[in-house]
Every structure is written in C-alpha cells, then in structure tokens.
Design a protein around this motif. Structure first.
Motif, PDB file in Angstrom:
ATOM      1  N   ARG A  83       0.965  -1.151  -0.069  1.00 54.63           N
ATOM      2  CA  ARG A  83       0.012   0.158   0.057  1.00 54.63           C
ATOM      3  C   ARG A  83       0.959   1.426   0.039  1.00 54.63           C
ATOM      4  O   ARG A  83       0.399   2.276  -0.525  1.00 54.63           O
ATOM      5  CB  ARG A  83      -0.915  -0.001   1.149  1.00 54.63           C
ATOM      6  CG  ARG A  83      -1.953  -1.099   1.249  1.00 54.63           C
ATOM      7  CD  ARG A  83      -3.002  -1.160   2.296  1.00 54.63           C
ATOM      8  NE  ARG A  83      -3.607   0.034   2.340  1.00 54.63           N
ATOM      9  CZ  ARG A  83      -4.630   0.179   3.301  1.00 54.63           C
ATOM     10  NH1 ARG A  83      -4.822  -0.693   4.016  1.00 54.63           N
ATOM     11  NH2 ARG A  83      -5.366   1.511   3.162  1.00 54.63           N
ATOM     12  N   TRP A  84       1.991   1.204   0.753  1.00 58.17           N
ATOM     13  CA  TRP A  84       2.819   2.198   0.867  1.00 58.17           C
ATOM     14  C   TRP A  84       4.210   2.062   0.279  1.00 58.17           C
ATOM     15  O   TRP A  84       5.123   1.493   1.142  1.00 58.17           O
ATOM     16  CB  TRP A  84       2.855   2.978   2.398  1.00 58.17           C
ATOM     17  CG  TRP A  84       1.491   3.378   2.694  1.00 58.17           C
ATOM     18  CD1 TRP A  84       0.832   4.584   2.562  1.00 58.17           C
ATOM     19  CD2 TRP A  84       0.699   2.765   3.437  1.00 58.17           C
ATOM     20  NE1 TRP A  84      -0.344   4.955   2.939  1.00 58.17           N
ATOM     21  CE2 TRP A  84      -0.490   3.490   3.436  1.00 58.17           C
ATOM     22  CE3 TRP A  84       0.201   1.466   3.965  1.00 58.17           C
ATOM     23  CZ2 TRP A  84      -1.848   3.151   4.508  1.00 58.17           C
ATOM     24  CZ3 TRP A  84      -0.700   1.272   4.802  1.00 58.17           C
ATOM     25  CH2 TRP A  84      -1.887   1.843   4.797  1.00 58.17           C
ATOM     26  N   THR A 122       7.860   2.683   1.963  1.00 57.42           N
ATOM     27  CA  THR A 122       8.299   2.358   3.600  1.00 57.42           C
ATOM     28  C   THR A 122       9.466   1.631   3.366  1.00 57.42           C
ATOM     29  O   THR A 122      10.009   0.687   2.847  1.00 57.42           O
ATOM     30  CB  THR A 122       7.062   1.394   4.009  1.00 57.42           C
ATOM     31  OG1 THR A 122       5.820   1.795   3.909  1.00 57.42           O
ATOM     32  CG2 THR A 122       7.429   1.169   5.338  1.00 57.42           C
ATOM     33  N   ALA A 177       2.841  11.498   5.888  1.00 57.25           N
ATOM     34  CA  ALA A 177       1.521  11.200   5.617  1.00 57.25           C
ATOM     35  C   ALA A 177       1.567   9.620   5.612  1.00 57.25           C
ATOM     36  O   ALA A 177       0.683   8.963   6.263  1.00 57.25           O
ATOM     37  CB  ALA A 177       0.855  11.840   4.458  1.00 57.25           C
ATOM     38  N   GLU A 178       2.272   9.044   4.942  1.00 56.99           N
ATOM     39  CA  GLU A 178       2.345   7.542   4.623  1.00 56.99           C
ATOM     40  C   GLU A 178       2.750   6.926   5.899  1.00 56.99           C
ATOM     41  O   GLU A 178       2.231   5.808   6.157  1.00 56.99           O
ATOM     42  CB  GLU A 178       3.115   7.037   3.387  1.00 56.99           C
ATOM     43  CG  GLU A 178       4.685   7.340   3.381  1.00 56.99           C
ATOM     44  CD  GLU A 178       5.278   7.384   2.037  1.00 56.99           C
ATOM     45  OE1 GLU A 178       6.425   7.886   2.059  1.00 56.99           O
ATOM     46  OE2 GLU A 178       4.852   7.005   1.283  1.00 56.99           O
ATOM     47  N   PHE A 184       2.354   7.886   9.062  1.00 57.35           N
ATOM     48  CA  PHE A 184       1.064   8.012   9.896  1.00 57.35           C
ATOM     49  C   PHE A 184       0.233   6.995   9.628  1.00 57.35           C
ATOM     50  O   PHE A 184      -0.214   6.123  10.234  1.00 57.35           O
ATOM     51  CB  PHE A 184       0.360   9.250   9.835  1.00 57.35           C
ATOM     52  CG  PHE A 184       1.188  10.356  11.038  1.00 57.35           C
ATOM     53  CD1 PHE A 184       0.760   9.966  12.238  1.00 57.35           C
ATOM     54  CD2 PHE A 184       1.594  11.330  10.634  1.00 57.35           C
ATOM     55  CE1 PHE A 184       1.473  11.050  13.109  1.00 57.35           C
ATOM     56  CE2 PHE A 184       2.295  12.276  11.496  1.00 57.35           C
ATOM     57  CZ  PHE A 184       1.989  11.936  12.900  1.00 57.35           C
ATOM     58  N   GLU A 185      -0.154   6.893   8.197  1.00 56.59           N
ATOM     59  CA  GLU A 185      -1.181   6.064   7.790  1.00 56.59           C
ATOM     60  C   GLU A 185      -0.620   4.417   7.680  1.00 56.59           C
ATOM     61  O   GLU A 185      -1.741   3.687   8.285  1.00 56.59           O
ATOM     62  CB  GLU A 185      -1.387   6.364   5.997  1.00 56.59           C
ATOM     63  CG  GLU A 185      -2.270   7.410   5.990  1.00 56.59           C
ATOM     64  CD  GLU A 185      -2.246   7.808   4.715  1.00 56.59           C
ATOM     65  OE1 GLU A 185      -1.854   7.113   3.555  1.00 56.59           O
ATOM     66  OE2 GLU A 185      -2.808   9.041   4.221  1.00 56.59           O
ATOM     67  N   ALA A 186       0.525   4.201   7.758  1.00 53.70           N
ATOM     68  CA  ALA A 186       1.019   2.943   7.643  1.00 53.70           C
ATOM     69  C   ALA A 186       0.986   2.392   9.044  1.00 53.70           C
ATOM     70  O   ALA A 186       0.713   1.049   9.327  1.00 53.70           O
ATOM     71  CB  ALA A 186       2.342   2.732   6.928  1.00 53.70           C
ATOM     72  N   CYS A 187       1.445   3.231   9.886  1.00 51.88           N
ATOM     73  CA  CYS A 187       1.650   2.988  11.457  1.00 51.88           C
ATOM     74  C   CYS A 187       0.187   2.469  12.042  1.00 51.88           C
ATOM     75  O   CYS A 187       0.039   1.629  12.754  1.00 51.88           O
ATOM     76  CB  CYS A 187       2.265   4.062  12.263  1.00 51.88           C
ATOM     77  SG  CYS A 187       2.678   3.649  13.977  1.00 51.88           S
ATOM     78  N   ARG A 188      -0.837   3.565  11.654  1.00 58.03           N
ATOM     79  CA  ARG A 188      -2.268   3.281  11.985  1.00 58.03           C
ATOM     80  C   ARG A 188      -2.767   1.966  11.395  1.00 58.03           C
ATOM     81  O   ARG A 188      -3.303   1.000  12.188  1.00 58.03           O
ATOM     82  CB  ARG A 188      -3.074   4.274  11.673  1.00 58.03           C
ATOM     83  CG  ARG A 188      -4.580   3.923  11.986  1.00 58.03           C
ATOM     84  CD  ARG A 188      -5.043   5.154  12.454  1.00 58.03           C
ATOM     85  NE  ARG A 188      -6.535   4.743  13.167  1.00 58.03           N
ATOM     86  CZ  ARG A 188      -7.272   5.672  13.514  1.00 58.03           C
ATOM     87  NH1 ARG A 188      -7.346   6.820  13.207  1.00 58.03           N
ATOM     88  NH2 ARG A 188      -8.643   5.188  13.943  1.00 58.03           N
ATOM     89  N   TYR A 189      -2.322   1.654  10.218  1.00 59.65           N
ATOM     90  CA  TYR A 189      -2.818   0.422   9.541  1.00 59.65           C
ATOM     91  C   TYR A 189      -2.154  -0.948  10.385  1.00 59.65           C
ATOM     92  O   TYR A 189      -2.942  -1.958  10.405  1.00 59.65           O
ATOM     93  CB  TYR A 189      -2.413   0.299   8.068  1.00 59.65           C
ATOM     94  CG  TYR A 189      -2.587  -1.015   7.743  1.00 59.65           C
ATOM     95  CD1 TYR A 189      -3.977  -1.240   7.199  1.00 59.65           C
ATOM     96  CD2 TYR A 189      -1.726  -1.898   7.424  1.00 59.65           C
ATOM     97  CE1 TYR A 189      -4.223  -2.571   6.474  1.00 59.65           C
ATOM     98  CE2 TYR A 189      -1.934  -3.112   6.534  1.00 59.65           C
ATOM     99  CZ  TYR A 189      -3.207  -3.394   6.359  1.00 59.65           C
ATOM    100  OH  TYR A 189      -3.650  -4.694   5.886  1.00 59.65           O
ATOM    101  N   ASP A 238      -3.861  -1.206  13.968  1.00 60.33           N
ATOM    102  CA  ASP A 238      -5.350  -1.830  13.793  1.00 60.33           C
ATOM    103  C   ASP A 238      -5.231  -3.198  13.376  1.00 60.33           C
ATOM    104  O   ASP A 238      -6.188  -3.958  13.725  1.00 60.33           O
ATOM    105  CB  ASP A 238      -6.046  -0.802  12.718  1.00 60.33           C
ATOM    106  CG  ASP A 238      -6.485   0.682  13.416  1.00 60.33           C
ATOM    107  OD1 ASP A 238      -6.077   0.711  14.869  1.00 60.33           O
ATOM    108  OD2 ASP A 238      -6.845   1.403  12.726  1.00 60.33           O
TER     109      ASP A 238
END
Length: 162
Positions: free
Chosen positions: A84-85, A88, A117-118, A120-125, A128
């Motif tokens: 997705r990212w 990384t 941005a990526e 933050f999004e990847a860490c949250r993913y 979760d």
C-alpha cells in the motif's frame, strides 16, 4: 507460550523487526530500528496499560500470545504495508507478554517512510490490523477481585475501549 525473546527479521532483509517478549519494550530501541537515512518521518505508536477500562479500575494486565502465528501476522502486516505504501523503509512491531503493570508499554509499532502522511497511515494500519488479526489475548485484573480474558481482536470488533 514460551519464555524466550523472539526477534525475527522479515523477508525484506534486515529492514523490519518483529518481537514478542516478556522483557520491557524500549521506545529508543524501536525508534533506532526504524531509523533509515531515506526516512523523512518515523511514526511510533506506543500502547500502554491504563488504570481503568470503561470507568472500572484495573490493577494490571496479563498478555499471552500464540507466538509463531503472531509473528507470521506481523510479517504479513509489513508485507501489506509495503504493497500500500511502497516507499516504506522500515516496519517494527514489538509486543509484550506476561504480567504488565499500569503505565507499562504493551506494544510498540514504528514505521519509517520518506513522507509523514504515509508513515502515519501505515503505522495506524499496522496497529489496527495487529489488534484485529494477531492471536494475542489479555486478561484484565480488576480492583474488585474479578478478571476477564479478552482477545485484543475482540476489542476492535466490538468497538470496546481496550
């Protein structure tokens, strides 16, 4: 459940690290493992044992994990993040097991990427997905003397405050 510390490098080389451990987790260690000259951002999520859940006083928690499967899930999460990212650079996931007191760190997730941005999004993913898929359970010990086992995945499914 085993009593050993497990640290596993992923198939992406030496960039990713995953651990399930009875030993205390280190923010400094996880940050340093996520550090890379190509990063523009490192996002670290630290999960800690809080003193109450839904207004009910907690004395301490006990975590257990099916380690081989949990580590496989951690590797899968890193692979999904890289799909997705794609830029990384590092994915680090460390989780404690055993008895944890109020304020102790139960899980650390760090993701290093070129852009914030990526990261933050990847860490949250990562956190979760870990909470939803990893075979990790916690037992909450309450001040009233009762205790309850909870799959951390059940916390996400029921929107409980776990």
């Amino acid at each position: 459940m085993t009593s050993s510390v497990t640290s596993v490098a992923s198939t992406t080389g030496e960039r990713d690290r995953f651990r399930i451990s009875f030993a205390s987790l280190s923010l400094d260690e996880v940050y340093n493992l996520a550090n890379d000259p190509a990063n523009g951002a490192i996002v670290v999520m630290s999960g800690t044992v809080r003193q109450q859940t839904d207004g009910k006083p907690v004395l301490y928690l006990e975590y257990q994990a099916y380690e081989p499967m949990a580590l496989a899930i951690f590797r899968q999460i890193a692979a999904e993040i890289r799909q997705r990212w794609m830029d990384t650079n590092r994915v680090i996931i460390h989780h404690r097991i055993g008895k944890l007191e109020i304020g102790e760190i139960s899980v650390l997730v760090a993701v290093g990427c070129p852009h914030r941005a990526e990261a933050f999004e990847a860490c949250r993913y990562a956190i979760d997905t870990l909470k939803h898929n990893a075979p990790i359970w916690k037992k909450e010990y309450w001040a009233d003397g009762s205790s309850t086992w909870v799959s951390i995945g059940a916390c996400e499914q029921t929107n409980a405050n776990c």
